[in-house]
Design a protein around this motif. Structure first.
Motif, short mmCIF file in Angstrom:
data_model
loop_
_atom_site.label_atom_id
_atom_site.label_comp_id
_atom_site.label_asym_id
_atom_site.label_seq_id
_atom_site.Cartn_x
_atom_site.Cartn_y
_atom_site.Cartn_z
N ARG A 1 0.94 -1.20 -0.06
CA ARG A 1 -0.01 0.16 -0.03
C ARG A 1 0.85 1.12 -0.08
NH1 ARG A 1 -3.93 -1.16 4.88
NH2 ARG A 1 -3.35 0.76 5.33
N GLY A 2 0.51 2.42 -0.68
CA GLY A 2 1.16 3.42 -0.74
C GLY A 2 2.40 3.44 -1.13
N ARG A 3 3.33 4.12 0.06
CA ARG A 3 5.02 3.91 -0.21
C ARG A 3 5.57 2.79 -0.17
NH1 ARG A 3 5.49 9.54 3.25
NH2 ARG A 3 4.51 10.64 1.81
N GLU A 4 4.94 1.66 0.34
CA GLU A 4 5.47 0.12 0.49
C GLU A 4 6.04 -0.08 -0.87
OE1 GLU A 4 2.54 -1.79 2.35
OE2 GLU A 4 2.99 -1.26 4.20
N MET A 5 5.40 0.38 -2.02
CA MET A 5 5.82 -0.04 -3.17
C MET A 5 7.18 0.29 -3.51
SD MET A 5 3.55 -1.81 -4.82
CE MET A 5 4.15 -1.55 -6.74
N ALA A 6 7.79 1.20 -2.96
CA ALA A 6 9.11 1.56 -3.26
C ALA A 6 10.10 0.80 -2.55
CB ALA A 6 9.43 3.12 -2.32
N HIS A 7 9.69 -0.20 -1.64
CA HIS A 7 10.44 -1.27 -0.78
C HIS A 7 10.26 -2.71 -1.13
CE1 HIS A 7 12.35 2.22 1.20
NE2 HIS A 7 11.36 2.55 1.24
N GLN A 8 9.86 -2.97 -2.52
CA GLN A 8 9.52 -4.30 -2.74
C GLN A 8 10.41 -5.44 -2.24
OE1 GLN A 8 8.90 -4.16 -6.96
NE2 GLN A 8 7.44 -2.58 -6.79
N GLU A 9 11.69 -5.02 -1.77
CA GLU A 9 12.42 -6.30 -1.30
C GLU A 9 12.10 -6.52 0.08
OE1 GLU A 9 14.17 -1.96 -0.10
OE2 GLU A 9 13.42 -2.90 -1.98
N LEU A 10 11.46 -5.62 0.83
CA LEU A 10 10.99 -6.23 2.10
C LEU A 10 9.78 -7.24 1.71
CD1 LEU A 10 10.50 -2.85 4.02
CD2 LEU A 10 12.15 -4.49 4.20
N GLY A 11 9.28 -7.27 1.11
CA GLY A 11 7.95 -8.05 0.65
C GLY A 11 8.66 -9.44 0.03
N ALA A 12 9.52 -9.27 -0.67
CA ALA A 12 10.26 -10.50 -1.43
C ALA A 12 11.05 -11.21 -0.23
CB ALA A 12 11.23 -9.96 -2.41
N GLN A 13 11.42 -10.38 1.05
CA GLN A 13 11.91 -11.11 2.03
C GLN A 13 11.00 -11.80 2.73
OE1 GLN A 13 13.98 -8.23 4.30
NE2 GLN A 13 15.67 -7.67 2.95
N VAL A 14 9.75 -11.27 3.06
CA VAL A 14 8.80 -11.76 3.68
C VAL A 14 8.29 -13.48 2.79
CG1 VAL A 14 6.07 -11.97 4.43
CG2 VAL A 14 7.86 -9.97 4.89
N LEU A 15 8.36 -13.16 1.57
CA LEU A 15 7.90 -14.48 0.69
C LEU A 15 8.89 -15.45 0.90
CD1 LEU A 15 5.92 -12.98 -2.10
CD2 LEU A 15 4.91 -14.06 0.00
N SER A 16 10.35 -15.11 0.79
CA SER A 16 11.27 -16.04 0.87
C SER A 16 11.25 -16.59 2.26
CB SER A 16 12.56 -15.48 0.62
OG SER A 16 13.06 -14.35 1.49
N ARG A 17 11.13 -15.99 3.40
CA ARG A 17 11.16 -16.55 4.83
C ARG A 17 9.97 -17.52 4.87
NH1 ARG A 17 9.22 -13.35 10.30
NH2 ARG A 17 9.22 -14.93 11.49
#
Length: 134
Positions: free
Chosen positions: A89-105
């Protein structure tokens, strides 16, 4: 045909396209009943695989994450596939690597129980991964 008539049974053509055609003498009503019964039993025994969905966020808290993983294990144990959706949501799109880390976990924790059917990919504002029972 005479043999079938004398036996009180039906003459059933099994393979009409070969030369000479292949026929059987049997009770056709009983044959149809048994094949239908076999089909019903096979239909009862088959497992319908559902796709369950778990929704996450990039900055998910530890306890919330553990609850979601408990649900994923429950779905996998039941034999269902799990679609893990991570929404930005919102500015989270600028930090997609955080989402990739959650999915890799998620992938690492579920490695023993599942196989990754669809690797994480970005679809608009959400990252999607599909896990299937191993």
């Amino acid at each position: 045909m005479r043999q079938a008539f004398d036996a009180g049974l039906d003459l059933v053509e099994v393979q009409p396209n070969v030369d000479p055609p292949v026929c059987k003498i049997l009770d056709y009503g009983k044959f149809k009943y048994e094949t239908q019964k076999r089909a019903n039993i096979a239909r009862k025994k088959q497992k319908i695989v559902d796709v369950k969905e778990i929704k996450l966020r990039p900055n998910i808290d530890e306890h919330d994450y553990q609850v979601k993983m408990k649900n994923v294990r429950k779905f996998i144990d039941a034999g269902d596939k799990v679609k893990v959706t991570l929404r930005f949501r919102g500015r989270e799109m600028a930090h997609q690597e955080l989402g990739a880390q959650v999915l890799s976990r998620v992938r690492e924790e579920m490695e023993s129980l599942t196989k990754v059917e669809a690797m994480p990919k970005l679809e608009g504002r959400q990252m999607v991964m599909v896990l299937a029972p191993a």
